[in-house]
Scaffold this active site. Structure first.
Site, PDB file in Angstrom:
ATOM      1  N   GLY A  11       0.838  -1.200   0.000  1.00  0.00           N
ATOM      2  CA  GLY A  11       0.000   0.000   0.000  1.00  0.00           C
ATOM      3  C   GLY A  11       0.870   1.247   0.000  1.00  0.00           C
ATOM      4  N   LEU A  12       0.230   2.370  -0.179  1.00  0.00           N
ATOM      5  CA  LEU A  12       0.936   3.662  -0.254  1.00  0.00           C
ATOM      6  C   LEU A  12       1.678   3.970   1.055  1.00  0.00           C
ATOM      7  CD1 LEU A  12      -1.872   5.852  -1.886  1.00  0.00           C
ATOM      8  CD2 LEU A  12       0.305   5.185  -2.952  1.00  0.00           C
ATOM      9  N   GLY A  16      -0.863   2.607   6.523  1.00  0.00           N
ATOM     10  CA  GLY A  16      -1.141   1.842   7.752  1.00  0.00           C
ATOM     11  C   GLY A  16      -0.502   0.468   7.770  1.00  0.00           C
ATOM     12  N   LYS A  17       0.394   0.189   6.840  1.00  0.00           N
ATOM     13  CA  LYS A  17       1.009  -1.149   6.736  1.00  0.00           C
ATOM     14  C   LYS A  17       1.752  -1.544   8.025  1.00  0.00           C
ATOM     15  CE  LYS A  17       3.496   0.030   3.159  1.00  0.00           C
ATOM     16  NZ  LYS A  17       3.041   1.431   3.109  1.00  0.00           N
ATOM     17  N   SER A  85       5.961  -1.944  -1.840  1.00  0.00           N
ATOM     18  CA  SER A  85       5.940  -2.903  -2.957  1.00  0.00           C
ATOM     19  C   SER A  85       4.927  -2.483  -4.029  1.00  0.00           C
ATOM     20  CB  SER A  85       5.687  -4.327  -2.464  1.00  0.00           C
ATOM     21  OG  SER A  85       4.701  -4.390  -1.463  1.00  0.00           O
TER      22      SER A  85
END
Lengths: 197, 432
Positions: A11-12, A16-17, A85
């Site tokens: 994710g961007l 929140g990763k 990624s």
């Protein structure tokens, strides 16, 4: 030996990763798993030191991450990766190598991520101080068929975590667990107060 | 009538622990005017529940059409015989398919709110909100994202019963709030497309447990609100077949009775550690022990971790223990109405998981499972307790086809409305 698997967050920046990766790690550790988190920022300080943000360098970074994940996974470790990624093709490479691969798309509009801007990176990118910044002047290719989508602008972190856990249960990677130890105490107390136990 | 036949829909509203006799007497006294009017247009009768008479067991039987020997749920707490340990059964431990799953498989749209033993939530063709065995809203819904709706509206899983002991006014306020939230959600969902809609009201059981003796003005105000909200909800789906029911009756609780103390006094229960802290502290000399309410397990060799009773002696010992338990008295009053052998009340592949004997108490004596107590009986702040044979069932525009209604009958009867035939321990109990 427990079977290893990899939960691949994508994710961007500021979607929140890392938060979800840490919450997932805590939960899986409580359930008795051996867990390792490969956080994008941390990886870049060690095994990918010196790599930049060109497409080639980004792909190389991801290759290193999935290779480490592969080594850990085959030794029964649950691996959680939390790197942007951004490119589909390289994520597909990871999926093919790792096989026991659960892709979690941490979906959040770029405007919301920019507001969060935890490390002030968006600000710098907008000023042109950082080049090839995903979401500003570098593309992010959304997953087409992720196992889980967490919409972090709409869900609470707890809701997103529950979604991921349910998917892992459904896929047979973790045993369904109705209560954590703490929750079991809450329920016991409730039943005692009702005179049921 | 148009050329298209309207889809068959079933609306179930359940009032946990509301007795048939209580409603009947109330109506004779001029209470429940809306319900009174409603039942003139359908069948209303007394229904028998399960043994032991507990909501978790009763609603599992309602949803599966099976007796505990067929679904594997025997109480709010259960034990694993070896290694000997307690556990809290949830929906994951049931071994039978639920009505919501059968209907979903048949492509019927299901809305299920707050039924005990639907924790953890499971997949349905529609929406499911688990009941009071859930700890947090995030883990209480199918689909998971529906929990957001509950959070936004301030939905309450259960009023906190700890307040019922010394903050009763506050507890009552919480019950009103939980009740209103329950119906607020139902009012919102009833406008959606559905074939089977079930709203469960848990708060009636709660008010009966803690406010049953005085039945003061607040108690009746609460029931008026339950009645009004239920009838108002039913008005929103006039075309649907309306079913109202409870899962057990209620009576005044006179005394708590500590069955393990009685077994210990009779030389049937011993402990390795005094006082025992856990079920594992039961000694190898033990012959029998009890779990709440009135479930008796023989300490059988080969089955129980510290088993002492030889399999060849099982029947003789079980009869001896049964006969001893039948004699249990408190203040000169008989406590046990009947001692059931498990094969008399259970059948099916999971009967072996259940207790060897099940005690049905005389109304007013609440059988507890505390391992150690100094006295045989005690007082409690809990005012009401469950009864087995006094649940109620109302079905609009139908007539009953049998006298002895059982909670097992609901599963085949509701499914027959959708022309779905199933095997069950009950039978279709209405026509029309």
């Amino acid at each position: 030996m427990e079977k290893g698997f990899t939960v691949w967050f994508t994710g961007l920046p500021c979607s929140g990763k890392s938060t979800l990766a840490q919450m997932l790690k805590d939960e899986l550790v409580k359930r008795g798993f051996k867990v390792e988190v490969l956080d994008g920022d941390v990886v870049r300080q060690h095994i990918s030191r010196g790599l930049g943000y060109s497409k080639e360098d980004r792909d190389e970074n991801i290759r290193r991450i999935y290779h480490v994940a592969y080594l850990l996974q085959r030794n029964g470790i649950v691996v959680i990766t939390a790197a942007i990624s951004p490119y589909r093709e390289i994520r597909q490479e990871a999926r093919e190598l790792l096989k026991d691969f659960v892709e979690v798309y941490v979906k959040c509009p770029v405007e919301v991520c920019m507001k969060r801007d935890v490390k002030g990176m968006y600000k710098k990118a907008l000023k042109g101080e950082i080049k090839n910044f995903t979401g500003i002047d570098d593309p992010y290719e959304e997953p087409l068929n992720p196992e889980v989508v967490c919409e972090t602008d709409k869900e609470t972190p707890e809701e997103s975590l529950q979604k991921i856990l349910r998917k892992l249960e459904e896929l047979g990677y973790i045993e369904p667990q109705v209560y954590s130890e703490e929750e079991e105490e809450i329920i016991k107390k409730r039943l005692e107060d009702l005179g049921y136990i | 009538m148009g050329i298209f036949k309207r889809r068959k829909r079933v609306l179930v509203i359940s009032w946990d622990g509301v007795p048939f006799s209580f409603l009947k007497k109330g109506m004779e006294e001029g209470r429940f005017p809306l319900f009174s009017k409603l039942i003139t247009g359908g069948a209303f009768g007394r229904m028998t529940s399960v043994l032991p008479t507990i909501s978790s067991v009763a609603w599992t039987s309602y949803m599966s059409g099976k007796n505990p020997g067929g679904h594997g749920i025997f109480g709010f707490i259960d034990r694993k015989p070896s290694p000997l340990s307690f556990f809290i059964p949830t929906g994951k431990d049931r071994k039978a398919e639920f009505i919501q799953e059968v209907l979903s498989r048949e492509k019927k749209r299901v809305i299920s709110i707050n039924i005990p033993m639907t924790t953890p939530p499971f997949e349905v063709n529609g929406i499911l909100v688990s009941g009071f065995l859930s700890t947090k809203i995030e883990k209480a819904t199918y689909p998971p994202e529906f929990s957001r709706v509950l959070k936004e509206m301030g939905y309450i899983i259960d009023a906190n019963p700890v307040k019922a002991k010394d903050r009763k006014d506050e507890y009552l306020e919480d019950l009103f709030l939980a009740l209103r939230k329950r119906f607020e959600l139902a009012e919102r969902l009833i406008r959606e497309r559905w074939d089977y809609f079930h709203l469960h009201v848990m708060e009636t059981d709660r008010i009966n447990h803690f406010f049953w003796k005085k039945k003061d003005e607040r108690f009746w105000k609460f029931y008026s609100e339950v009645e009004e909200l239920s009838i108002s909800l039913a008005e929103k789906a006039k075309d649907a077949l309306l079913i109202l029911l409870s899962d057990h009756g209620f009576c005044t609780l006179k005394k708590e009775v500590f069955v393990n103390k009685y077994l210990e006094d009779g030389g049937y229960l011993f402990f390795d550690k005094e006082p025992p802290e856990d079920i594992r502290d039961i000694s190898e000399k033990t012959v029998a022990y009890s779990l709440i309410p009135g479930r008796i397990y023989i300490n059988l060799k080969g089955r129980e971790e510290k088993g002492s009773v030889e399999p060849g002696d099982y029947e003789r010992v079980r009869e001896e223990v049964a006969s001893y338990l039948e004699k249990l008295t408190v203040d000169g009053e008989r406590v046990i109405k009947k001692v059931w052998r498990r094969e008399e009340v259970y059948s099916g592949p999971y009967t072996d998981l259940g207790p060897d004997l099940i005690l049905e108490p005389v109304d007013g004596f609440d059988l507890k499972g505390n391992l150690k107590k100094e006295t045989l009986s005690g007082e409690t702040h809990i005012e009401g307790m469950h009864t087995r044979d006094d649940a109620f069932l109302f079905v609009k525009e139908r007539e009953f086809t049998k006298d002895n209604l059982s909670i097992y009958d609901l599963f085949p009867s509701i499914l027959s409305e959708f022309s779905i035939k199933v095997s069950s321990d009950g039978e279709v109990c209405w026509r029309g």
